[in-house]
Design an enzyme around this catalytic site. Sequence first.
Site, short mmCIF file in Angstrom:
data_model
loop_
_atom_site.label_atom_id
_atom_site.label_comp_id
_atom_site.label_asym_id
_atom_site.label_seq_id
_atom_site.Cartn_x
_atom_site.Cartn_y
_atom_site.Cartn_z
N PRO A 5 -33.47 -8.78 34.93
CG PRO A 5 -31.62 -8.96 33.55
CD PRO A 5 -33.09 -9.19 33.60
CD GLU A 6 -36.27 -5.53 39.55
OE1 GLU A 6 -36.25 -4.59 40.36
OE2 GLU A 6 -37.05 -6.49 39.66
CG HIS A 60 -31.20 -20.04 23.78
ND1 HIS A 60 -32.28 -20.09 22.92
CD2 HIS A 60 -31.32 -21.13 24.59
CE1 HIS A 60 -33.02 -21.15 23.21
NE2 HIS A 60 -32.45 -21.80 24.22
NE ARG A 105 -39.99 -15.32 26.99
CZ ARG A 105 -40.81 -14.81 27.91
NH1 ARG A 105 -40.58 -14.99 29.19
NH2 ARG A 105 -41.88 -14.13 27.56
#
Length: 269
Positions: free
Chosen positions: A2-3, A90, A109
């Site tokens: 995500p930016e 997760h 991650r």
Amino acid sequence: MPELPEVETIQRYLSLHLVKEKIDTLKINWAGSVIVTEPANISLLHNQRVQAICRRGKYLLCELDDFDLVIHLRMTGQIHFNPAKPPKDHVHWVLKLSDDKYVYYRDVRKFGRLYLTLKGQGLAISGAKKIGPEPWEIDLKYWQDKLKSKRSIKGLILDQQVIAGIGNIYADEALYLAKIHPETQSNNISEEKATELLKAIRTVLDNGIRYGGTSFRDYIGGDGKKGDMQAHLQVYQKAGQSCPNCGEVITRIKVGGRSSHFCPSCQHI
Ligand SMILES: [Zn+2]
């Protein structure tokens, strides 16, 4: 990853749905995902009201009555607000609201973090304070000054301390739009080109926000839906395809260790 446009999309969604909500509990499933400075006991979050949700660079700041809650999604962090079905795996923390709504944080991650601090300290403690100005707040003098560097322009615009919120996708798209080769040494860029680049950065970020962000793998907006910006990208992850402007084959090279996609005919050093 995500930016700025992806985080902005989530921020806008959560602003509509979370502000004025009261927290019931925060349940932490994996302690490594949460960095708590204050409160001493997370049960003190009970009855705290969400006052505002803002974005700074790629950070989300949720201001409560007495505390700040800062979310940094990093690589694969996802916010699921009140989904029809809770995510199965997760999920590292869950915020339960007093009206039985839920915010699930899912991160495959595990690089993302939630910071809890006293009110007013969230951005400082999370590291967000070190980041440079937002792309729309930059004036030309600041920009030209930063471009006096001998670093590659690609590396420079990815530097969060120079300009906030740009990652690999929007860097490649902005350099394509401004017709600048990613390996160009920053101090070789003319004033005119520097202005064009700043404008191009704002344009690609605006488009990213307009289309709800780019979803290749993990990113989803606060509403659980993927963004649409991937359908509007010109060069990013399009190596081997034709340049939409000139038809030349789009090339991928490594610049400062990062994959860079560009048109060898349109973009010059
Ligand atoms: Zn081209």
